[in-house]
Design a protein around this motif. Structure first.
Motif, PDB file in Angstrom:
ATOM      1  N   GLN A  37       6.451  11.191   0.540  1.00 16.62           N
ATOM      2  CA  GLN A  37       5.092  10.812   1.141  1.00 16.62           C
ATOM      3  C   GLN A  37       5.273   9.395   1.568  1.00 16.62           C
ATOM      4  OE1 GLN A  37       1.933  12.068  -1.339  1.00 16.62           O
ATOM      5  NE2 GLN A  37       1.840  14.016  -0.319  1.00 16.62           N
ATOM      6  N   ASP A  38       5.525   8.678   0.786  1.00 18.97           N
ATOM      7  CA  ASP A  38       5.852   6.978   0.970  1.00 18.97           C
ATOM      8  C   ASP A  38       6.493   6.858   2.170  1.00 18.97           C
ATOM      9  OD1 ASP A  38       3.890   6.514  -0.931  1.00 18.97           O
ATOM     10  OD2 ASP A  38       5.596   6.019  -2.435  1.00 18.97           O
ATOM     11  N   GLU A  39       7.598   7.760   2.237  1.00 16.91           N
ATOM     12  CA  GLU A  39       8.592   7.476   3.460  1.00 16.91           C
ATOM     13  C   GLU A  39       8.044   7.842   4.717  1.00 16.91           C
ATOM     14  OE1 GLU A  39      12.708   9.312   2.648  1.00 16.91           O
ATOM     15  OE2 GLU A  39      12.677   8.658   0.493  1.00 16.91           O
ATOM     16  N   TRP A  44       5.570   6.438   9.841  1.00 15.28           N
ATOM     17  CA  TRP A  44       4.550   6.198  10.746  1.00 15.28           C
ATOM     18  C   TRP A  44       3.915   4.784  10.929  1.00 15.28           C
ATOM     19  CZ3 TRP A  44       1.835   9.464  13.712  1.00 15.28           C
ATOM     20  CH2 TRP A  44       2.193  10.926  13.597  1.00 15.28           C
ATOM     21  N   GLU A  45       4.044   3.854   9.960  1.00 22.31           N
ATOM     22  CA  GLU A  45       3.681   2.599  10.105  1.00 22.31           C
ATOM     23  C   GLU A  45       4.502   1.564  11.003  1.00 22.31           C
ATOM     24  OE1 GLU A  45       3.100   1.019   6.227  1.00 22.31           O
ATOM     25  OE2 GLU A  45       1.080   1.748   6.042  1.00 22.31           O
ATOM     26  N   ASP A  46       5.603   2.083  10.886  1.00 24.89           N
ATOM     27  CA  ASP A  46       6.794   1.359  11.665  1.00 24.89           C
ATOM     28  C   ASP A  46       6.674   1.667  13.192  1.00 24.89           C
ATOM     29  OD1 ASP A  46       7.923   0.150   9.546  1.00 24.89           O
ATOM     30  OD2 ASP A  46       9.522   1.688   9.258  1.00 24.89           O
ATOM     31  N   ALA A  47       6.542   3.085  13.139  1.00 27.48           N
ATOM     32  CA  ALA A  47       6.218   3.598  14.880  1.00 27.48           C
ATOM     33  C   ALA A  47       4.858   2.752  15.326  1.00 27.48           C
ATOM     34  CB  ALA A  47       6.088   5.293  14.608  1.00 27.48           C
TER      35      ALA A  47
END
Length: 115
Positions: A37-39, A44-47
């Motif tokens: 889930q962290d990955e 998502w955050e990077d995107a």
């Protein structure tokens, strides 16, 4: 609260775990799912960060083009003032969500300040 009332309220909630549940056995499965889930969250955050960078770059390009176009019509100082006023109005309109009447009154008030 007496015991009967407590039992009545407790019975309203379904049983989630059995009485012989052991947290140690479940924690190993949970840690692997959390890392997955962290990955996903990091992806998502990077995107979103990449999309924000692209959007900011395109906005910067827009403001530079606006300043250049205004600079061709008026002096550099007036072009700068125009772009700043336009940016303020844009922020109010987009981020504060001004309605049409409020937008008109804002434009009229900024016109009267310049006169």
């Amino acid at each position: 609260m007496d015991e009967m009332e407590f039992r009545r309220l407790l019975d309203l909630f379904p049983v989630v775990r059995s009485r012989d549940y052991q947290a140690e056995l479940d924690s190993s499965r949970q840690s692997t799912s959390l890392s997955a889930q962290d990955e996903k969250v990091n992806e998502w955050e990077d995107a979103w960060n990449e999309e924000d960078k692209k959007q900011m770059e395109s906005q910067d390009a827009f403001w530079q083009k606006l300043k250049l176009a205004a600079g061709r019509k008026v002096s550099a100082a007036d072009a700068e003032k125009f772009c700043q006023a336009f940016q303020q109005f844009h922020k109010k309109l987009v981020y504060d969500g001004l309605n049409l009447d409020a937008s008109r009154s804002y434009i009229n008030s900024s016109k009267s300040l310049k006169d």
